[in-house]
Every structure is written in C-alpha cells, then in structure tokens.
Motif scaffolding. Structure first.
Motif, PDB file in Angstrom:
ATOM      1  N   THR A 163      10.643  -1.993  64.486  1.00 45.52           N
ATOM      2  CA  THR A 163      11.825  -2.422  64.964  1.00 45.52           C
ATOM      3  C   THR A 163      12.505  -2.067  66.432  1.00 45.52           C
ATOM      4  N   ARG A 164      11.693  -1.512  67.025  1.00 43.80           N
ATOM      5  CA  ARG A 164      11.812  -0.797  68.613  1.00 43.80           C
ATOM      6  C   ARG A 164      12.765  -0.019  68.931  1.00 43.80           C
ATOM      7  N   ASN A 165      13.803   0.733  67.765  1.00 40.61           N
ATOM      8  CA  ASN A 165      14.876   1.767  67.409  1.00 40.61           C
ATOM      9  C   ASN A 165      14.727   1.867  66.320  1.00 40.61           C
ATOM     10  N   GLY A 166      15.010   3.509  66.343  1.00 40.18           N
ATOM     11  CA  GLY A 166      14.884   3.990  64.712  1.00 40.18           C
ATOM     12  C   GLY A 166      16.400   3.848  65.032  1.00 40.18           C
ATOM     13  N   ILE A 167      17.274   3.670  64.736  1.00 38.79           N
ATOM     14  CA  ILE A 167      18.942   3.709  63.681  1.00 38.79           C
ATOM     15  C   ILE A 167      18.398   3.388  62.490  1.00 38.79           C
ATOM     16  N   THR A 233      -0.085  -4.468  59.664  1.00 38.60           N
ATOM     17  CA  THR A 233       0.936  -5.305  60.171  1.00 38.60           C
ATOM     18  C   THR A 233       1.527  -4.763  61.550  1.00 38.60           C
ATOM     19  N   ALA A 234       2.107  -3.425  61.880  1.00 42.31           N
ATOM     20  CA  ALA A 234       2.892  -2.767  62.652  1.00 42.31           C
ATOM     21  C   ALA A 234       1.856  -2.539  63.986  1.00 42.31           C
ATOM     22  N   THR A 235       0.699  -2.021  63.753  1.00 38.36           N
ATOM     23  CA  THR A 235      -0.607  -2.045  65.214  1.00 38.36           C
ATOM     24  C   THR A 235      -0.794  -3.554  65.285  1.00 38.36           C
ATOM     25  N   ALA A 236      -1.152  -4.919  64.437  1.00 39.29           N
ATOM     26  CA  ALA A 236      -1.651  -5.764  65.370  1.00 39.29           C
ATOM     27  C   ALA A 236      -0.169  -6.217  65.656  1.00 39.29           C
ATOM     28  N   VAL A 237       1.347  -6.227  65.409  1.00 40.48           N
ATOM     29  CA  VAL A 237       2.161  -6.899  66.061  1.00 40.48           C
ATOM     30  C   VAL A 237       2.721  -6.155  67.622  1.00 40.48           C
ATOM     31  N   PHE A 238       2.361  -4.436  67.678  1.00 36.79           N
ATOM     32  CA  PHE A 238       2.072  -3.595  68.704  1.00 36.79           C
ATOM     33  C   PHE A 238       1.408  -4.394  69.662  1.00 36.79           C
ATOM     34  N   SER A 239      -0.093  -4.745  69.443  1.00 38.16           N
ATOM     35  CA  SER A 239      -0.970  -4.534  70.349  1.00 38.16           C
ATOM     36  C   SER A 239      -0.821  -6.204  71.150  1.00 38.16           C
ATOM     37  N   ARG A 240       0.320  -6.883  70.258  1.00 37.68           N
ATOM     38  CA  ARG A 240       0.276  -8.621  70.940  1.00 37.68           C
ATOM     39  C   ARG A 240       1.483  -8.839  71.638  1.00 37.68           C
TER      40      ARG A 240
END
Lengths: 243, 234
Positions: A163-167, A233-240
C-alpha cells in the motif's frame, strides 16, 4: 550486514517505533493486572492478554516500512525517505530482506519482554497455586505467542509494502486484533475463515472457540504460509515498480 | 561521468521522456534546465534507479546505478526536500545513511559541520527550515565522498543567502573534481554557477552545450532559455 545495521539504526531512532514498543508492553501488562485482580485464572490467563498486546508488534512492522513513504510536509510535499534509502542501497531485494530481519529482531525482543512481564504480573497477583504452572506446555505456548507476534508484525509489514502507506494496514490489523475481531466473527459462520492468518496463528498459544479444531503446529504453519506468500509478493512488487 | 543515452519513458499513453542524450562531466557543473513538468526529475530518478526507463540507458561511469555495489561512493543525490523522515533528528538520519555505506559516526559530525547545521543536529527534521533540510540532504549525499553529485532543484524555495551558499558550494565541489549535475527551472540564479547547459522541454532536449555556446547571440542565459523553449512551441 551494513544494510541490516542501517535498518536497525532506523528503527531505533524513530519515535513511533518506541510508541509501538511501549504499547506492546503496557497494553498486555495493564490488562493482565486487571484480569488477575478481577477474574478467576483459567487456562488462557496471560495468553488472552498477549493476543491483544500484539497491536504493538503490528504497529512496529507497519512503521518499519510505512515511515519510508511518509511525506516531509507542506514545503516539500513529495520528499520521502525512500529515495535516500534506495540511493544508499541499490538492491531492493537485499533492502527488503534487511528490513524483514530488523523487524523480526525488534519484534522478538519486544515479545520476550512482554511475555515475561505478563506472566510475572499474573503470578504476583493471583492467589498462590492458581497461576498457570511454568511447565513444558506453558513454555511451548509462550514460544507460540512469540512466533505469533513476529508473524503479525511481518503481516503488517508486507501489506504496507504493497500500500506504501501505513494507515490502512494498521487500522485494519489493529482493529481486528483488539476492538472488532472481524475474522473471528466470520469464522462463526464460514469454516474456511479459520484458515485466515490471525485466527490460525492464535492456535499456537490460545484456544479459539469457533467449532473448528486445529492443532497449534498446524495453525502456526498456516499463518507462516500466509506471511511467506505475502512477503514474496511484496518483494516482487517492490523490486519492479517505480518508487 | 554521467551518461544518458536515448533515454525514453512512457507512462500509459503519455511520453514523459523522448530520446534524452547528454553527459555530465567531471570537474564541471552541468545545469539541466527546463520548465516545471518538462521531465527533469523523471530523468534524474531514472539515473538513480528509482524509476525505470522504457528504453535507452542512464549510466554512472558506464554502469547502471542499480548494479553499483557501493552507490554512495559513486553518486550523492538530493531530490525533493531533505530525504529524511521528519520525526528523526538530523544526526540520526545521517547515522543510518552512514551505516548503509559502512562509515563511522565521526564522519557524520564532520559533515554536519561542513554544511553548517551542527547546532540543529539534535533537533527533529520537522523543525528544520527548507534551507536546513536541503543542507541535511547535501550532508547525506556527501557522506561517502562521492565522485558525482546529483541535485534536483537545489535552489528552489531558498532565500537569497541560501541560494548564494549552494552556488558557492557547488562551484567548490566541481573544483575538487566532482561531476555536478543539477536541475532547475530558475535560469537567472544559475548562469553564474554552471559550465554546461542542457535544456529540456516537454520531455525532449532542445539545447545542449557549454554556457557560452548556449547564450551566444542572446543577452543572457535567461533570454536564451526562453528563445529556445518558445521556438519549439511555435
């Protein structure tokens, strides 16, 4: 190792992480004082408190990545720490692994403190002999509680990477662990909901009355599988993606 | 040396950058100029591996930034603001950056001194003025003594004193042999600072050369800039 040291240094210097630490310690200890003085000890004494105190672990996991995306304020609205982080560590996979390890270390440390304090409180306050004995079974459940805290922190972490946002992740997970246990209510009518990560993981240290039986180890594996899938999943998205 | 070679970026159906090619050389200050939204930040973000290009390359000494093992020793960057979390102190921010590069705390104190924010080092970044935040960002960029500096709009929003400080500071960095690449939409402020000029408009380079070459035939850099960017629009 440099990246890990850097990430640990980040956690330690963020005031919000100290609030999470305080919450993870004070909430379960505070509730255990109340319950020890007012109710008869049962098999879940101490452990029910830890099921709520996990909010501290969730906040910690969310803050570890959410803080990267916090904007700096009105004057430079688009300034975010993540740009500094990624120009200091170019491998995004290495960065995320370092962050995950830092979260695991911090949460495990917090959980050990909270578990020790809760059981010290319980044994001090309830009548002699009524406190749960420190036998192999109780120690095993304490270990389960520790694993549950770490996995919940990683669940919050993984969702916040996406989400790139913690809320939103924080609101959903904290509310579900304390105020309105949506997953628990779901499990009353839909048996499959028992396999949601938080409900499955709770079997590691406490009993969940939903009519579906699950062994502690099974519950732990189900929760861990969710967390691993989320982090991959998070790592794959974050890397790309573009920052 | 920073080298951009036919860099293009599409986002959806929109061309953000088209065939961007230029170099920023050691010992020189390269001004990357253009109106807001022309693609300056996008170009710098691709160079720093934050965003990816659709085609073409942006290289640091011939290598993709994301493959650098020790990036802070190659390029120091300051993008928007300070690049620090607002609730951390300035010192704590520099310390975690130093850890990532394997640098000790002594160097952090040196840099705080260099950029002139030692007294504010123990205060939270949220209490810093825009100029102080910019200086903190510069301190982080310089921690590992990089070969190149990349700055996005370094003088934007600063008061005249702050602008003068940055200007002298960057000249000094180039004199020490560093490659300095800075973007700006303010022409007047920069004519005394830059050696080379690259002008971008709507994602395309419209001029590229030394300051003398670009201003040749115009009274100053500002009029050259408007002449060049207007020409294309007509």
């Amino acid at each position: 190792m440099r990246t890990l040291r850097s990430e640990l240094s980040k956690l330690a210097s963020l005031p919000f992480v100290w609030i999470a630490f305080a919450a993870g310690f004070i909430v379960p200890v505070g509730i255990s004082v109340l319950t020890s003085l007012t109710s008869t000890p049962g098999e879940n004494t101490g452990f029910s408190e830890l099921a709520i105190g996990v909010v501290g672990a969730i906040v910690l996991g969310v803050a570890a990545i959410g803080s990267e995306y916090t904007t700096e304020g009105e004057e430079s609205a688009s300034g975010r720490q993540i740009t500094t982080t990624l120009t200091a560590t170019t491998s995004r996979t290495r960065l995320l692994i370092a962050k995950i390890v830092a979260v695991v270390i911090a949460t495990a440390f917090l959980a050990v403190l909270a578990i020790a304090a809760v059981f010290a409180t319980v044994s001090l306050l309830v009548e002699d002999g009524a406190a749960p004995p420190l036998d192999a079974d109780t120690l095993g459940r304490m270990g389960g509680a520790l694993v549950y805290w770490v996995l919940m922190a990683l669940l919050g972490f993984g969702l916040t990477v996406l989400t790139r946002n913690g809320i939103i992740p924080m609101a959903v997970l904290v509310a579900n662990s304390s105020a309105v246990t949506v997953t628990y209510l779901l499990a009353q009518s839909i048996p499959a909901a028992n396999y949601l990560p938080d409900l499955a993981g709770m079997r590691m240290f406490t009993t969940v009355e939903t009519g579906v039986h699950m062994a502690p180890l099974t519950g732990g594996f189900v929760m861990a599988a969710w967390v691993v899938a989320l982090l991959v999943t998070a790592t794959a998205v974050f890397s790309r993606r573009d920052v | 040396m920073l080298t951009f070679n036919e860099l293009s970026k599409r986002r959806g159906a929109q061309d953000i950058l088209t065939d961007i090619s230029f170099q920023a050389k050691p010992g020189r200050v390269t001004g990357f100029l253009g109106p807001n939204g022309a693609g300056k930040s996008s170009t710098l973000r691709i160079l720093l591996g934050l965003d990816s290009a659709t085609s073409g390359t942006a290289l640091v000494d011939g290598r993709d930034f994301r493959t650098l093992r020790d990036p802070l020793r190659k390029v120091g960057a300051v993008l928007d603001g300070s690049g620090a979390h607002r609730s951390r102190t300035g010192r704590a921010h520099l310390r975690w950056v130093a850890r990532a590069a394997g640098i000790g705390n002594q160097r952090v104190e040196e840099l705080l001194e260099t950029v002139g924010i030692s007294e504010a080092a123990g205060k939270r970044v949220s209490t810093y003025s825009l100029g102080m935040g910019r200086r903190l960002g510069l301190a982080a960029a310089l921690l590992a003594d990089p070969e190149a500096l990349v700055l996005d709009e370094p003088v934007n929003g600063l008061d005249p004193e702050g602008i003068r400080w940055i200007r002298l500071f960057l000249r000094d960095q180039a004199k020490q042999g560093r490659t300095v690449l800075l973007s700006s939409h303010l022409m007047g402020e920069l004519s005394e600072t830059v050696d080379d000029v690259v002008i971008i408009r709507k994602g395309r380079i419209v001029a590229n050369g030394t300051l003398e070459e670009i201003t040749g035939g115009h009274p100053n850099l500002e009029s050259a800039f408007f002449a060049l960017t207007d020409e294309v629009s007509r």
